[in-house]
Enzyme design. Structure first.
Site, short mmCIF file in Angstrom:
data_model
loop_
_atom_site.label_atom_id
_atom_site.label_comp_id
_atom_site.label_asym_id
_atom_site.label_seq_id
_atom_site.Cartn_x
_atom_site.Cartn_y
_atom_site.Cartn_z
N CYS A 2 72.00 32.51 34.98
CA CYS A 2 71.31 33.58 34.19
C CYS A 2 70.47 33.09 33.02
O CYS A 2 71.20 32.16 32.35
CB CYS A 2 72.11 34.91 33.56
SG CYS A 2 72.89 35.60 34.98
N ARG A 28 67.96 28.87 36.10
CA ARG A 28 69.28 29.40 36.02
C ARG A 28 69.65 30.53 36.87
O ARG A 28 70.67 30.92 37.06
CB ARG A 28 69.54 29.65 34.44
CG ARG A 28 69.42 28.59 33.55
CD ARG A 28 69.34 29.25 32.03
NE ARG A 28 70.78 29.51 31.74
CZ ARG A 28 71.39 28.32 31.17
NH1 ARG A 28 70.80 27.32 30.81
NH2 ARG A 28 72.73 28.60 30.82
N TRP A 71 71.23 35.62 38.25
CA TRP A 71 71.92 35.10 39.26
C TRP A 71 73.18 36.11 39.55
O TRP A 71 74.11 36.22 38.71
CB TRP A 71 72.56 33.89 38.99
CG TRP A 71 73.02 33.08 40.32
CD1 TRP A 71 72.25 32.42 41.53
CD2 TRP A 71 74.26 33.10 40.57
NE1 TRP A 71 73.20 32.00 42.29
CE2 TRP A 71 74.65 32.38 41.92
CE3 TRP A 71 75.56 33.39 40.19
CZ2 TRP A 71 75.72 32.18 42.56
CZ3 TRP A 71 76.83 33.11 40.81
CH2 TRP A 71 76.90 32.79 42.01
N ASN A 97 74.96 37.03 30.11
CA ASN A 97 75.01 35.82 31.12
C ASN A 97 76.68 35.64 31.19
O ASN A 97 77.38 35.65 30.35
CB ASN A 97 74.69 34.49 30.59
CG ASN A 97 74.87 33.38 31.40
OD1 ASN A 97 75.17 33.34 32.61
ND2 ASN A 97 74.87 32.04 30.82
N GLY A 98 77.47 35.70 32.38
CA GLY A 98 78.90 35.35 32.41
C GLY A 98 79.30 36.60 33.48
O GLY A 98 78.54 36.90 34.14
N GLU A 466 78.08 14.20 50.32
CA GLU A 466 76.60 14.44 49.86
C GLU A 466 75.56 14.76 50.81
O GLU A 466 74.65 15.68 50.36
CB GLU A 466 76.27 13.22 48.52
CG GLU A 466 74.98 13.48 48.06
CD GLU A 466 74.54 14.77 47.28
OE1 GLU A 466 75.53 15.47 47.21
OE2 GLU A 466 73.52 14.81 46.76
N LYS A 470 73.65 18.28 50.76
CA LYS A 470 71.96 18.19 50.61
C LYS A 470 71.26 18.93 51.73
O LYS A 470 70.36 19.86 51.53
CB LYS A 470 71.56 16.82 50.58
CG LYS A 470 70.60 16.40 49.43
CD LYS A 470 70.41 16.48 48.15
CE LYS A 470 71.55 17.45 47.50
NZ LYS A 470 72.10 17.07 45.99
N GLU A 473 72.34 22.80 51.97
CA GLU A 473 71.95 23.71 51.06
C GLU A 473 70.37 24.09 50.86
O GLU A 473 69.97 25.12 50.57
CB GLU A 473 72.23 23.45 49.59
CG GLU A 473 71.61 22.08 49.18
CD GLU A 473 72.22 21.55 47.81
OE1 GLU A 473 72.95 22.62 46.89
OE2 GLU A 473 72.03 20.29 47.42
N HIS A 489 91.19 13.23 64.41
CA HIS A 489 92.17 14.22 63.89
C HIS A 489 91.82 15.68 63.89
O HIS A 489 92.22 16.46 63.31
CB HIS A 489 92.68 13.75 62.64
CG HIS A 489 93.18 12.29 62.55
ND1 HIS A 489 94.26 12.05 62.96
CD2 HIS A 489 92.67 11.22 62.02
CE1 HIS A 489 94.65 10.64 62.83
NE2 HIS A 489 93.60 10.31 62.11
N LYS A 583 70.27 26.52 39.25
CA LYS A 583 70.44 25.08 38.98
C LYS A 583 71.67 24.79 37.83
O LYS A 583 72.28 23.55 37.82
CB LYS A 583 69.19 24.49 38.03
CG LYS A 583 69.36 23.09 37.77
CD LYS A 583 68.52 22.41 38.69
CE LYS A 583 68.58 20.75 38.38
NZ LYS A 583 69.10 20.06 39.55
#
Ligand code: F6R
Length: 588
Positions: A2, A28, A71, A97-98, A466, A470, A473, A489, A583
């Site tokens: 946010c 954000r 967000w 925000n929070g 990673e 990538k 997402e 396994h 982000k």
């Protein structure tokens, strides 16, 4: 998450001004946005779901206003849940925000006292509590102080009273920065939104309340209300190049900048690497702490320090740190790895570390961020602004710094410089020599896949994790990374005919084993895509990369990033702002 921006000063076109600032803060969160200004004695609001894009506002000229990009945490992505939220009289508004962890009990209390809620958010309790305080004779400041003191969790709020031309801002952990202007004052969740208006700022500390009026800013203690001194600081840095520079999107631009970023570390980070390696040397127990992509940089670091410097360092997820903090002492080093410097789980880990007397280090990209400011030793990633929500160049910068530091600790920094310069050239050459088109051709073959698996070993096991992150997402193809040795396994049960399997096969001690894992996948019908300096018959498709020794995680990352990028484009998605993400992850 946010983004927050507020203004109080001379009457102006505050709506477009706030909307402009929100565009800079949209990384954000981009579920919805909203702006509030004053219209006579009442709050005027425009808010809607979705990205800001080309939206405009038609709010009246006003001496006060604020806005928010959301967000979503509590309550779906709807216009009603978009901030700002208003009290019942329409005189007060709040942005937040929070996460207010105890919002349910507060809401029940308020409903029992007759308040009517218009949203499903946790935020709305704030404005009703402040309204009650004012109705009971408190000033806006006292009502906000007392309300905030009742909130549990990591929160930043700004309350606006249009009848008084006053903004009150207060926070715990979530950042708020006050900008001091002439005849106008500002507040935002990020310095970059302020520098257009002023470079004189006050970084709000926890338990401080800022009262902003056109001609003054006052700081008060949250609990006592006693005045506090204003610590004014000057922002002497620039955000850097924020434009697209001819690229179609920020992801393309930022992937292309990675060669430069690695070269900069190879040639200009001698002193930083020495300071960090000395600090690691002196510590009894080093913890590399990161989330998401940064956690994979941390995990790569644990392999680098082991093989290069014969030093055990721990890699810990920010969100898991508190369950493993028992070994921390006043001789420990907690090293935060973070692009934004605002990731709540990492900040919490550092707060815990500090409380146990540990030293705090940080590898952070955003200057002036919370982690940058709280660390005893903060090393800038120097990657420049990373605006695509996916982290690419900041990841590469972390890998380069950790490689140089491990070699510095081992007394062989010249080896690091050599492999990093080779890696930097290889990244540039990969793009200059048609690497992106080669990856796109692979993406075209697998664009219809539902699942994709990635294997790596040793230094490139974190690269596999990673790569999978990538790809999934940004393209929404389900991708999982595994240590190749784990295949037998259980993982191999997932393979069906034609499943794409990405295999990292550098020229090191892992090669023979990883190729045999690839063969096992191929025997079950897997389509093997090899990322390797050398071809091997097991590969159905081969993406050649340079052989750069222990810098292999750096050159291996680029084809994986590009694969995610091209899959996203082929499937019609925006690579810069994937759904549901933000982000800067400032909530736990
Ligand atoms: C993935 C990504 C995230 C971040 C994570 C940590 O592409 O960007 O996984 O790496 O949210 O963020 P920072 O580095 O800002 O702490």
């Amino acid at each position: 998450m946010c983004g927050i921006f507020g203004y109080v000063g001379q009457p102006t076109e505050v709506g477009p001004m706030v909307l402009g600032a929100l565009k800079q803060l949209e990384y954000r969160g981009y579920d919805s946005w909203g702006v509030a200004t004053r219209d006579g004695g009442r709050v005027a609001v425009e808010k809607q779901t979705g990205k800001i894009g080309t939206a405009t506002v038609t709010l009246p000229t006003s001496p006060i206003g604020f806005g928010h990009t959301r967000w979503a945490t509590h309550g779906g992505v709807t216009d009603a849940n978009a901030h700002p939220h208003l009290d019942e009289s329409g005189r007060l508004a709040v942005i937040h925000n929070g996460i207010i962890e105890n919002f349910r009990e507060l809401r029940d209390e308020l409903v029992a006292r007759g308040h009517q809620f218009r949203s499903d958010t946790d935020t709305e309790v704030v404005v009703h509590l402040v309204e009650e305080g004012i109705a009971g004779g408190q000033s806006l400041v006292d009502a906000t102080r007392k309300t905030f003191a009742r909130l549990h969790g990591l929160n930043a709020i700004i309350v606006m009273d249009v009848t008084q031309n006053e903004l009150v801002a207060v926070k715990t952990i979530s950042p708020l920065i006050v900008g001091l202007g002439r005849g106008a004052n500002y507040v935002a969740s990020d310095t970059t939104a302020l520098v257009e208006y002023t470079r004189d700022v006050v970084y709000l500390e926890d338990n401080q309340v800022a009262v902003l009026r056109p001609d003054e800013v006052i700081l008060l203690d949250l609990h006592t209300g006693a005045p506090l001194p204003l610590r004014r600081e000057r922002v002497d840095w620039d955000a850097g190049d924020m434009g697209l520079g001819g690229y179609p999107d920020f992801m393309s631009k930022e992937m292309a900048e990675q060669g430069r970023v690695v070269r900069q570390v190879a040639t200009g980070y001698t002193e930083y690497a020495r300071a960090l390696s000395d600090t690691i040397w002196e510590s009894y127990g080093t913890f590399l702490v990161g989330c998401g992509t940064a956690s994979y940089a941390a995990l790569t670091g644990s392999y680098l320090f082991s093989r290069i410097a014969r030093r055990h360092v721990n890699a810990v997820l920010g969100s898991e740190f508190k369950y493993q903090e028992h070994f921390l002492t006043n001789r420990s080093l907690a090293l935060a790895l973070s692009q934004s410097g605002e990731t709540a789980d990492i900040i919490e880990a550092m707060v815990t570390s500090r409380a146990r007397g540990a030293k705090i280090g940080a590898l952070v990209n955003v200057r002036g961020s919370t982690l940058d400011r709280m660390a005893d030793l903060s090393i800038p990633l120097g990657a420049g602004p990373e605006q695509c929500v996916l982290s690419t160049k900041a990841y590469i910068a972390k890998l380069a710094i950790l490689t140089l530091t491990a070699h510095t600790l081992a007394g062989t920094p010249e080896i690091a410089r050599d492999i990093l310069l080779r890696a930097a050239d290889a990244l540039d050459r990969f793009l200059a020599e048609g690497g992106s088109a080669r990856v796109r051709a692979v993406a075209e073959q697998i664009a219809g896949a539902d699942h994709l698996y990635v294997i790596g070993r040793g230094l490139n096991y974190p690269t596999a994790l990673e790569a999978a992150l990538k790809i999934k997402e940004v393209s929404y193809v389900h991708a999982e990374g595994f240590a190749a040795g784990e295949l037998k396994h259980g993982v191999i049960a997932l393979l069906t005919a034609g499943t794409p399997c990405l295999v990292f096969a550098p020229i090191d001690e892992t090669r023979a084993d990883i190729l045999s894992g690839a063969m096992e996948m191929k025997s079950r019908g897997g389509l093997i895509i090899g990322i390797s300096p050398l071809h091997d018959p097991v590969f159905d498709l081969h993406l050649p990369v340079a052989d750069v020794g222990d810098a292999s995680p750096i050159v291996n990352a680029l084809p994986a990033q590009l694969l995610g990028y091209h899959l996203a484009k082929l499937r019609g998605y925006d690579p810069d702002k994937p759904r549901n993400l933000a982000k800067s992850v400032t909530v736990k």
